[in-house]
Design an enzyme around this catalytic site. Sequence first.
Site, PDB file in Angstrom:
ATOM      1  N   SER A 250      -2.998  -7.632   3.569  1.00  0.00           N
ATOM      2  CA  SER A 250      -3.253  -7.443   4.997  1.00  0.00           C
ATOM      3  C   SER A 250      -3.776  -8.740   5.608  1.00  0.00           C
ATOM      4  O   SER A 250      -3.401  -9.113   6.727  1.00  0.00           O
ATOM      5  CB  SER A 250      -4.288  -6.327   5.217  1.00  0.00           C
ATOM      6  OG  SER A 250      -3.893  -5.143   4.581  1.00  0.00           O
TER       7      SER A 250
ATOM      8  N   HIS B  96       0.839  -1.208   0.000  1.00  0.00           N
ATOM      9  CA  HIS B  96       0.000   0.000   0.000  1.00  0.00           C
ATOM     10  C   HIS B  96       0.870   1.253   0.000  1.00  0.00           C
ATOM     11  O   HIS B  96       0.625   2.196  -0.764  1.00  0.00           O
ATOM     12  CB  HIS B  96      -0.890   0.046   1.259  1.00  0.00           C
ATOM     13  CG  HIS B  96      -1.915  -1.038   1.363  1.00  0.00           C
ATOM     14  ND1 HIS B  96      -2.091  -1.776   2.521  1.00  0.00           N
ATOM     15  CD2 HIS B  96      -2.823  -1.517   0.479  1.00  0.00           C
ATOM     16  CE1 HIS B  96      -3.078  -2.641   2.343  1.00  0.00           C
ATOM     17  NE2 HIS B  96      -3.535  -2.510   1.106  1.00  0.00           N
TER      18      HIS B  96
ATOM     19  N   LYS C 173     -16.150  -6.726   5.268  1.00  0.00           N
ATOM     20  CA  LYS C 173     -15.021  -7.241   6.049  1.00  0.00           C
ATOM     21  C   LYS C 173     -15.267  -6.929   7.526  1.00  0.00           C
ATOM     22  O   LYS C 173     -15.219  -5.781   7.944  1.00  0.00           O
ATOM     23  CB  LYS C 173     -13.708  -6.579   5.587  1.00  0.00           C
ATOM     24  CG  LYS C 173     -13.269  -7.006   4.199  1.00  0.00           C
ATOM     25  CD  LYS C 173     -11.912  -6.412   3.840  1.00  0.00           C
ATOM     26  CE  LYS C 173     -11.470  -6.835   2.448  1.00  0.00           C
ATOM     27  NZ  LYS C 173     -10.222  -6.172   2.020  1.00  0.00           N
TER      28      LYS C 173
HETATM   29  O1  PNS Z   1      -9.250  -2.496   1.071  1.00  0.00           O
HETATM   30  P1  PNS Z   1     -10.584  -2.900   0.528  1.00  0.00           P
HETATM   31  O2  PNS Z   1     -11.409  -3.508   1.614  1.00  0.00           O
HETATM   32  O3  PNS Z   1     -10.476  -3.745  -0.686  1.00  0.00           O
HETATM   33  O4  PNS Z   1     -11.291  -1.546   0.095  1.00  0.00           O
HETATM   34  C1  PNS Z   1     -12.612  -1.562  -0.395  1.00  0.00           C
HETATM   35  C2  PNS Z   1     -13.212  -0.169  -0.249  1.00  0.00           C
HETATM   36  C3  PNS Z   1     -13.103   0.289   1.207  1.00  0.00           C
HETATM   37  C4  PNS Z   1     -12.457   0.788  -1.128  1.00  0.00           C
HETATM   38  C5  PNS Z   1     -14.689  -0.246  -0.674  1.00  0.00           C
HETATM   39  O5  PNS Z   1     -15.326  -1.199   0.127  1.00  0.00           O
HETATM   40  C6  PNS Z   1     -15.383   1.102  -0.530  1.00  0.00           C
HETATM   41  O6  PNS Z   1     -15.183   1.982  -1.345  1.00  0.00           O
HETATM   42  N1  PNS Z   1     -16.196   1.240   0.536  1.00  0.00           N
HETATM   43  C7  PNS Z   1     -16.936   2.454   0.790  1.00  0.00           C
HETATM   44  C8  PNS Z   1     -18.438   2.231   0.537  1.00  0.00           C
HETATM   45  C9  PNS Z   1     -18.728   2.343  -0.937  1.00  0.00           C
HETATM   46  O7  PNS Z   1     -18.548   3.369  -1.560  1.00  0.00           O
HETATM   47  N2  PNS Z   1     -19.187   1.226  -1.522  1.00  0.00           N
HETATM   48  C10 PNS Z   1     -19.483   1.140  -2.935  1.00  0.00           C
HETATM   49  C11 PNS Z   1     -18.221   0.731  -3.696  1.00  0.00           C
HETATM   50  S1  PNS Z   1     -18.519   0.654  -5.443  1.00  0.00           S
END
Ligand code: PNS
Length: 162
Positions: free
Chosen positions: A128, A17, A41
């Site tokens: 992670s 990251h 998660k």
């Molecule tokens: O590290 P990750 O868990 O792969 O990140 C995923 C993340 C946090 C970027 C995604 O879950 C996210 O953007 N969450 C915020 C809520 C949201 O906007 N959801 C719609 C995504 S299209």
Amino acid sequence: MKRAICPGSFDPVTMGHLNIFERAAAQYDEVTVLVTANPNKHTGMFTLDERVQMITEATAHLSNVKVDNWHGLLVDYTTAHSIDAIVKGLRSSLDYEYELPMAQMNNRLSGIDTIFLLTDPRFGYLSSTLWKEVVKYGGDVTGMVPDSVNRMLAKKQAEQAG
Ligand code: PNS
């Protein structure tokens, strides 16, 4: 002023990251690392505040990087803060399959583009989730995460032991 955002759950932030943040910081005027709650998660090792603190310490050498957290839709944050692009790392085709619908949904919702940087091969195996598993069983995780994470982990382990 061109602004980028690197969103993720970062539980915890890894050297992979950090490498993406550094490369984004070299290409954009301002980069926000956004610690975002991922509703899919539920197995957080670190609290949101701890994740923000670890990333803030790990990016202290990057003057155009700031760290924030967010509980809502990513595109609501990017629109409110006039962010130009989402920047994420891609390790493999598995990441691509996971990222593609999110990138397209975010574009559909707000018009924002997602820029993918290929992960540095030194960190291609690193996640992670795997780091947490190796830690759980006492394996050697030297060099996989920034020192700020090692310090936070040691603090947590000392608290649990005491
Ligand atoms: O590290 P990750 O868990 O792969 O990140 C995923 C993340 C946090 C970027 C995604 O879950 C996210 O953007 N969450 C915020 C809520 C949201 O906007 N959801 C719609 C995504 S299209």
